[in-house]
Design a protein around this motif. Sequence first.
Motif, PDB file in Angstrom:
ATOM      1  N   SER A  74      59.572  86.709 -23.582  1.00  0.00           N
ATOM      2  CA  SER A  74      60.764  86.177 -23.519  1.00  0.00           C
ATOM      3  C   SER A  74      61.425  86.555 -23.067  1.00  0.00           C
ATOM      4  O   SER A  74      62.020  87.773 -22.276  1.00  0.00           O
ATOM      5  CB  SER A  74      60.862  86.418 -24.769  1.00  0.00           C
ATOM      6  N   LEU A 112      64.701  89.101 -23.816  1.00  0.00           N
ATOM      7  CA  LEU A 112      65.046  89.990 -24.515  1.00  0.00           C
ATOM      8  C   LEU A 112      63.383  90.941 -24.170  1.00  0.00           C
ATOM      9  O   LEU A 112      63.488  92.266 -23.691  1.00  0.00           O
ATOM     10  CB  LEU A 112      64.820  90.484 -25.437  1.00  0.00           C
ATOM     11  N   VAL A 143      64.250  91.567 -20.655  1.00  0.00           N
ATOM     12  CA  VAL A 143      64.801  92.960 -19.888  1.00  0.00           C
ATOM     13  C   VAL A 143      64.466  94.129 -20.489  1.00  0.00           C
ATOM     14  O   VAL A 143      64.996  95.121 -19.790  1.00  0.00           O
ATOM     15  CB  VAL A 143      65.893  92.157 -20.928  1.00  0.00           C
ATOM     16  N   LEU A 144      63.888  94.824 -21.850  1.00  0.00           N
ATOM     17  CA  LEU A 144      62.726  95.414 -22.108  1.00  0.00           C
ATOM     18  C   LEU A 144      62.311  96.347 -21.629  1.00  0.00           C
ATOM     19  O   LEU A 144      62.222  97.368 -20.885  1.00  0.00           O
ATOM     20  CB  LEU A 144      62.684  95.646 -22.936  1.00  0.00           C
ATOM     21  N   VAL A 190      65.179  99.753 -29.342  1.00  0.00           N
ATOM     22  CA  VAL A 190      64.852  98.483 -29.156  1.00  0.00           C
ATOM     23  C   VAL A 190      64.095  97.983 -29.285  1.00  0.00           C
ATOM     24  O   VAL A 190      63.223  96.863 -29.796  1.00  0.00           O
ATOM     25  CB  VAL A 190      66.317  98.112 -28.426  1.00  0.00           C
ATOM     26  N   TRP A 221      61.407  95.745 -30.963  1.00  0.00           N
ATOM     27  CA  TRP A 221      61.360  94.506 -30.075  1.00  0.00           C
ATOM     28  C   TRP A 221      59.572  94.231 -30.997  1.00  0.00           C
ATOM     29  O   TRP A 221      58.907  93.036 -31.302  1.00  0.00           O
ATOM     30  CB  TRP A 221      61.646  94.392 -28.982  1.00  0.00           C
TER      31      TRP A 221
END
Length: 143
Positions: free
Chosen positions: A19, A21, A24-25, A131, A135
Amino acid sequence: MAEQPTPTPARPRDAAIGSGLGRVLLLVYGIFALSASARALVQISTHFSEAPLAYLLSAFAGLVYIAATAGLAVGGVRGRLLALTSCTIELIGVLVVGTLSIADAVAFPDDTVWSRYGSGYGYVPLVLPFVGLWWLWRNRPRP
């Protein structure tokens, strides 16, 4: 008759790179894994005697970030467990080291990644485990 090749297993649906996010994580954790590890390596190899506790904590933080990155990248049950454990250790570490570095500055003559809650890194080390844990919880496998 030709033998059919064995199909390769698909990546787990909960893998981090599945995904936006998650990607990015994974990228941010990867950057912190490299930066914290490189910083610790330089600090330990050039002037370890000046602040051994701080430099060893930086090395520990680097290992935690490497483990979190690997867990997020792998996904699946083992990857999720590794990422969950790493993010939890990271959260505890940044809160404890951040508090101690403010309360007892003499014990931390040089900064670690987690000193003053990661102020040297724009407080990203403080926000990142929250975060990451959010997540992982949000994308947990459901029956």
